[in-house]
Enzyme design. Structure first.
Site, PDB file in Angstrom:
ATOM      1  N   HIS A 198      43.953  39.960  44.813  1.00 14.73           N
ATOM      2  CA  HIS A 198      44.045  41.390  44.485  1.00 14.73           C
ATOM      3  C   HIS A 198      45.440  41.906  44.848  1.00 14.73           C
ATOM      4  O   HIS A 198      45.867  41.775  45.988  1.00 14.73           O
ATOM      5  CB  HIS A 198      43.053  42.186  45.323  1.00 14.73           C
ATOM      6  CG  HIS A 198      41.654  42.078  44.835  1.00 14.73           C
ATOM      7  ND1 HIS A 198      40.765  43.117  44.921  1.00 14.73           N
ATOM      8  CD2 HIS A 198      40.977  41.067  44.244  1.00 14.73           C
ATOM      9  CE1 HIS A 198      39.606  42.748  44.422  1.00 14.73           C
ATOM     10  NE2 HIS A 198      39.708  41.511  44.006  1.00 14.73           N
ATOM     11  N   TYR A 233      40.231  53.581  41.555  1.00 15.57           N
ATOM     12  CA  TYR A 233      39.452  52.400  41.925  1.00 15.57           C
ATOM     13  C   TYR A 233      40.382  51.226  42.259  1.00 15.57           C
ATOM     14  O   TYR A 233      41.344  50.974  41.536  1.00 15.57           O
ATOM     15  CB  TYR A 233      38.514  51.968  40.768  1.00 15.57           C
ATOM     16  CG  TYR A 233      38.101  50.538  40.955  1.00 15.57           C
ATOM     17  CD1 TYR A 233      37.136  50.218  41.902  1.00 15.57           C
ATOM     18  CD2 TYR A 233      38.759  49.506  40.299  1.00 15.57           C
ATOM     19  CE1 TYR A 233      36.827  48.908  42.177  1.00 15.57           C
ATOM     20  CE2 TYR A 233      38.457  48.190  40.557  1.00 15.57           C
ATOM     21  CZ  TYR A 233      37.490  47.896  41.496  1.00 15.57           C
ATOM     22  OH  TYR A 233      37.204  46.595  41.781  1.00 15.57           O
ATOM     23  N   GLU A 282      29.600  41.167  36.969  1.00 18.34           N
ATOM     24  CA  GLU A 282      29.403  41.237  38.427  1.00 18.34           C
ATOM     25  C   GLU A 282      28.179  42.067  38.788  1.00 18.34           C
ATOM     26  O   GLU A 282      27.634  41.904  39.866  1.00 18.34           O
ATOM     27  CB  GLU A 282      30.660  41.750  39.150  1.00 18.34           C
ATOM     28  CG  GLU A 282      30.924  43.218  38.941  1.00 18.34           C
ATOM     29  CD  GLU A 282      32.169  43.715  39.674  1.00 18.34           C
ATOM     30  OE1 GLU A 282      33.167  42.995  39.717  1.00 18.34           O
ATOM     31  OE2 GLU A 282      32.106  44.843  40.192  1.00 18.34           O
ATOM     32  N   ASN A 302      25.929  45.102  48.449  1.00 11.37           N
ATOM     33  CA  ASN A 302      26.794  46.144  49.009  1.00 11.37           C
ATOM     34  C   ASN A 302      26.219  47.548  48.845  1.00 11.37           C
ATOM     35  O   ASN A 302      25.895  47.978  47.743  1.00 11.37           O
ATOM     36  CB  ASN A 302      28.156  46.061  48.299  1.00 11.37           C
ATOM     37  CG  ASN A 302      29.282  46.636  49.115  1.00 11.37           C
ATOM     38  OD1 ASN A 302      29.117  46.919  50.305  1.00 11.37           O
ATOM     39  ND2 ASN A 302      30.429  46.813  48.486  1.00 11.37           N
ATOM     40  N   GLU A 344      37.376  34.649  42.082  1.00 14.19           N
ATOM     41  CA  GLU A 344      37.992  35.800  42.757  1.00 14.19           C
ATOM     42  C   GLU A 344      38.111  35.507  44.252  1.00 14.19           C
ATOM     43  O   GLU A 344      37.189  34.960  44.862  1.00 14.19           O
ATOM     44  CB  GLU A 344      37.131  37.051  42.544  1.00 14.19           C
ATOM     45  CG  GLU A 344      37.742  38.308  43.147  1.00 14.19           C
ATOM     46  CD  GLU A 344      36.936  39.572  42.815  1.00 14.19           C
ATOM     47  OE1 GLU A 344      35.812  39.454  42.287  1.00 14.19           O
ATOM     48  OE2 GLU A 344      37.449  40.673  43.087  1.00 14.19           O
ATOM     49  N   ASP A 371      40.815  44.967  36.260  1.00 15.98           N
ATOM     50  CA  ASP A 371      39.418  45.425  36.279  1.00 15.98           C
ATOM     51  C   ASP A 371      39.369  46.901  35.878  1.00 15.98           C
ATOM     52  O   ASP A 371      39.940  47.752  36.568  1.00 15.98           O
ATOM     53  CB  ASP A 371      38.878  45.250  37.711  1.00 15.98           C
ATOM     54  CG  ASP A 371      37.385  45.466  37.819  1.00 15.98           C
ATOM     55  OD1 ASP A 371      36.779  45.921  36.823  1.00 15.98           O
ATOM     56  OD2 ASP A 371      36.819  45.180  38.893  1.00 15.98           O
ATOM     57  N   TRP A 377      31.379  54.781  38.249  1.00 19.20           N
ATOM     58  CA  TRP A 377      32.354  54.347  39.254  1.00 19.20           C
ATOM     59  C   TRP A 377      32.673  52.919  39.038  1.00 19.20           C
ATOM     60  O   TRP A 377      33.017  52.094  38.691  1.00 19.20           O
ATOM     61  CB  TRP A 377      31.822  54.518  40.683  1.00 19.20           C
ATOM     62  CG  TRP A 377      32.860  54.030  41.650  1.00 19.20           C
ATOM     63  CD1 TRP A 377      34.039  54.637  41.985  1.00 19.20           C
ATOM     64  CD2 TRP A 377      32.863  52.792  42.375  1.00 19.20           C
ATOM     65  NE1 TRP A 377      34.766  53.857  42.853  1.00 19.20           N
ATOM     66  CE2 TRP A 377      34.064  52.719  43.109  1.00 19.20           C
ATOM     67  CE3 TRP A 377      31.955  51.708  42.444  1.00 19.20           C
ATOM     68  CZ2 TRP A 377      34.386  51.629  43.917  1.00 19.20           C
ATOM     69  CZ3 TRP A 377      32.261  50.645  43.246  1.00 19.20           C
ATOM     70  CH2 TRP A 377      33.472  50.596  43.992  1.00 19.20           C
TER      71      TRP A 377
HETATM   72  O1  LIG Z   1      35.916  42.942  40.700  1.00 22.63           O
HETATM   73  C1  LIG Z   1      35.604  43.222  41.843  1.00 22.63           C
HETATM   74  O2  LIG Z   1      35.951  42.615  42.838  1.00 22.63           O
HETATM   75  C2  LIG Z   1      34.670  44.357  42.011  1.00 22.63           C
HETATM   76  O3  LIG Z   1      34.662  45.241  40.941  1.00 22.63           O
HETATM   77  C3  LIG Z   1      34.557  44.964  43.357  1.00 22.63           C
HETATM   78  O4  LIG Z   1      35.700  45.671  43.747  1.00 22.63           O
HETATM   79  C4  LIG Z   1      33.303  45.822  43.374  1.00 22.63           C
HETATM   80  O5  LIG Z   1      33.582  47.153  43.098  1.00 22.63           O
HETATM   81  C5  LIG Z   1      32.605  45.692  44.669  1.00 22.63           C
HETATM   82  O6  LIG Z   1      32.433  44.357  44.959  1.00 22.63           O
HETATM   83  C6  LIG Z   1      31.301  46.450  44.671  1.00 22.63           C
HETATM   84  O7  LIG Z   1      30.517  46.095  45.735  1.00 22.63           O
HETATM   85 MG   LIG Z   2      34.999  44.025  39.224  1.00 23.09          MG
END
Ligand SMILES: O=C(O)[C@H](O)[C@@H](O)[C@H](O)[C@H](O)CO
Ligand SMILES: [Mg+2]
Length: 403
Positions: A122, A159, A263, A37, A340, A211, A403
């Protein structure tokens, strides 16, 4: 099983995806995900210039040898670009091997360890009430596990929170990085109230995940993990940036809240200290960023020695190819935890086809030989690549933050 062609399909049906297709002389082909990404074209250049020309004429069945050729042979080891490129090749080769064997991928890996794969959804909202509405919707859809994120009073954007209620959250939200503001103090005072409200309304059985997205210092993370113990989280994810693995020791000393990480990891070496010292509970590296099935299964095996389970990253930037392969892996891997699930826009399902089913908050693996995901190359051409970046974050005084 000689490789006769290998090429990339870059497409943007609502968001960017990079897909590798490897074709053999017999006509059997395999598909791999090479999407990273916000850095998509870096992986494209790595593959096109340095990897794909070296594959032509090789025996596609020698997955292990090709993996080591690409890893050791690069001299420059690890890193997200390299490991995503290797992963794309590896996923395509496992797809070919399973198709040639006439078996769904999970059979080649060792067969089913479970009938279905639990996922988490989510649920986000600008405030606690809006988030509770989303939880309610998802519980009614059958989910047994929800990731909850809300806006924080006094911070304009947070976020993981969509700008409009019910809209899908897309992390790569603008051509050049947008700037967000962050206040650890405001967040820490707010977020425990969210978990209390979810438990109060939905009871003890629903799994709650959250998260932190790498934003806290170790002692702040320890405070949060300790304070939220009464709400029995399934996990607290990425509560500190994990370059310094020692940080997790401090958090662990203070709390029994389960911790998920990985991740942004791409190698077993990123996890070694965390696993050996029993500092984490879930590993999150998706197949497409961690060198593919060949490498991620080594991570899962090492994790299993320490009672650590898998909980693969599955945001929308992981393509249906990655998700399709992950469902086979999740169905097989003995130490599975959760997957997820952030559904793609409907348009993505026109470019990619897949055979897994979603029933009551769980995935059920398909029986098509291979990983079961394919791409419509003609349709993909109608959606050209669009530059998209992840945001950056600044503290209220302007300091650039994580971030
Ligand atoms: O736990 C999650 O799903 C992640 O933190 C995503 O929200 C990331 O920020 C994204 O995939 C970055 O490319
Ligand atoms: Mg994450």
């Amino acid at each position: 099983m000689i490789i006769s062609d290998a090429y990339l399909i870059v497409t943007s049906p609502g968001r960017n995806f990079v897909t590798l297709k490897i074709v053999t002389e017999s006509g059997v082909y395999g598909i791999g995900d090479a999407t990273l990404n916000g850095r998509e074209l870096a992986v494209v250049a790595y593959l096109e210039e340095h990897v794909l020309p070296t594959l032509i004429g090789r025996d596609a069945s020698r997955i292990e040898d090709i993996w080591h050729f690409l890893y050791r042979g690069a001299y420059w080891r690890r890193g997200p670009v390299t490991m995503s490129a290797i992963a794309a090749v590896d996923l395509a080769l496992w797809d070919i091997k399973a198709k040639a064997a006439g078996m769904p991928l999970y059979q080649l890996l060792g067969g089913k360890s479970r009938e279905r794969v639990m996922t988490y959804a989510h649920c986000t909202g600008k405030d606690i009430d809006a988030c509770l509405n989303e939880v309610d919707k998802h519980v009614k859809l059958g989910y047994r596990a929800v990731r909850v994120q809300t806006g924080v009073p006094g911070i304009p954007t947070t976020y993981g929170v969509t700008k409009k209620a019910g809209e899908r959250y897309e992390p790569a939200d603008s051509e050049l990085p947008s700037e967000n503001v962050w206040s650890t103090e405001k967040y820490l005072n707010h977020v425990p109230k969210l978990f209390a409200a979810v438990r109060e309304q939905f009871g003890e059985d629903l799994h709650i995940l959250h998260d932190v997205h790498h934003r806290l210092t170790p002692i702040e993370a320890a405070r949060l993990a300790k304070e939220v113990e009464p709400y029995h989280l399934f996990w607290l994810e990425d509560c500190v940036p994990a370059e310094n693995q020692e940080s997790f020791r401090l958090i662990r000393q203070h709390s029994t809240t389960p911790l998920a990480v990985g991740e942004v990891f791409n190698s077993i070496h990123d996890y070694r200290e965390l696993l050996e010292a029993q500092l984490i509970d879930y590993v999150r590296t998706p197949l497409s960023h961690g060198g593919g099935i060949t490498h991620v299964r080594r991570i899962a095996d090492l994790a299993s020695l320490y009672h650590v389970r898998t909980g693969f990253h599955g945001a929308t930037d992981l393509s249906p190819v990655c998700l399709g392969a992950a469902i086979h892996f999740d169905t097989w891997v003995p130490n599975f935890g959760i997957q997820e699930h952030m559904p793609h826009e409907a348009i993505v399902g026109t470019v990619f086809s897949y055979d897994y089913e979603f029933v009551d908050g769980h995935f059920i693996v398909g029986e098509t030989p291979g990983h079961g995901v394919d791409i419509d190359e003609q349709l993909a051409k109608q959606y050209p690549y669009k530059r998209a970046s992840l945001p950056v974050n600044r503290l209220e005084d302007g300091t650039l933050w994580h971030w």
